[in-house]
Design a protein around this motif. Structure first.
Motif, PDB file in Angstrom:
ATOM      1  N   TRP A   1     -34.390 -90.494  30.971  1.00 22.34           N
ATOM      2  CA  TRP A   1     -33.974 -89.463  30.022  1.00 22.34           C
ATOM      3  C   TRP A   1     -34.828 -88.224  30.192  1.00 22.34           C
ATOM      4  O   TRP A   1     -36.052 -88.301  30.211  1.00 22.34           O
ATOM      5  CB  TRP A   1     -34.071 -89.987  28.598  1.00 22.34           C
TER       6      TRP A   1
ATOM      7  N   TRP B   1     -30.219 -84.306  25.292  1.00 23.88           N
ATOM      8  CA  TRP B   1     -30.961 -85.196  26.175  1.00 23.88           C
ATOM      9  C   TRP B   1     -29.980 -85.666  27.243  1.00 23.88           C
ATOM     10  O   TRP B   1     -28.812 -85.932  26.943  1.00 23.88           O
ATOM     11  CB  TRP B   1     -31.530 -86.396  25.414  1.00 23.88           C
TER      12      TRP B   1
ATOM     13  N   LEU C   1     -32.831 -90.730  18.972  1.00 28.33           N
ATOM     14  CA  LEU C   1     -33.143 -92.035  19.550  1.00 28.33           C
ATOM     15  C   LEU C   1     -32.011 -93.032  19.303  1.00 28.33           C
ATOM     16  O   LEU C   1     -31.676 -93.835  20.180  1.00 28.33           O
ATOM     17  CB  LEU C   1     -34.469 -92.582  19.014  1.00 28.33           C
ATOM     18  N   GLN C   2     -31.383 -92.962  18.132  1.00 24.01           N
ATOM     19  CA  GLN C   2     -30.219 -93.817  17.860  1.00 24.01           C
ATOM     20  C   GLN C   2     -29.090 -93.499  18.843  1.00 24.01           C
ATOM     21  O   GLN C   2     -28.401 -94.398  19.329  1.00 24.01           O
ATOM     22  CB  GLN C   2     -29.718 -93.621  16.433  1.00 24.01           C
TER      23      GLN C   2
ATOM     24  N   ARG D   1     -29.934 -94.932  22.307  1.00 24.78           N
ATOM     25  CA  ARG D   1     -29.672 -96.385  22.325  1.00 24.78           C
ATOM     26  C   ARG D   1     -28.168 -96.659  22.347  1.00 24.78           C
ATOM     27  O   ARG D   1     -27.705 -97.563  23.026  1.00 24.78           O
ATOM     28  CB  ARG D   1     -30.323 -97.077  21.127  1.00 24.78           C
TER      29      ARG D   1
END
Length: 106
Positions: free
Chosen positions: A7, A26, A93-94, A97
């Motif tokens: 990333w 990202w 971040l969620q 994932r």
């Protein structure tokens, strides 16, 4: 074997003089450095005094205008694979994932 992504920080942008540059995107790259997935933050309208601005000038002459739709604050990060939105998340971040899960990596 699940695909491993690296990333990297994509576009950054601040909404005003008091708002420092923050990451708005990202990018998940494969081992060859090719972009596989993007996680993008959707910018909503800007509050100026008691008004909401849904269009923001991107240049001095206002020839380029960015439209800002109403945004669900609980799901403002988009997960984009192959040009299609495959999910949404509240936090970056969620979304990362969720992107890995969409690719079968988690």
């Amino acid at each position: 074997m699940p695909m491993r992504l690296r990333w990297v920080r994509g576009r950054t942008e601040g909404d005003g003089p008091d708002d420092p540059d923050r990451t708005r995107e990202w990018v998940g790259c494969d081992d060859a450095g090719e972009a596989i997935v993007r996680v993008v933050c959707v910018s909503g309208p800007i509050r100026v005094g008691w008004r909401l601005r849904h269009a923001v000038a991107r240049d001095e002459e206002a020839r380029v205008v960015e439209l800002r739709p109403p945004v669900d604050r609980e799901r403002r990060w988009l997960i984009v694979v192959g040009g299609r939105v495959v999910g949404r998340a509240a936090l970056p971040l969620q979304a990362v994932r969720g992107a890995e899960a969409a690719l079968g990596g988690g």
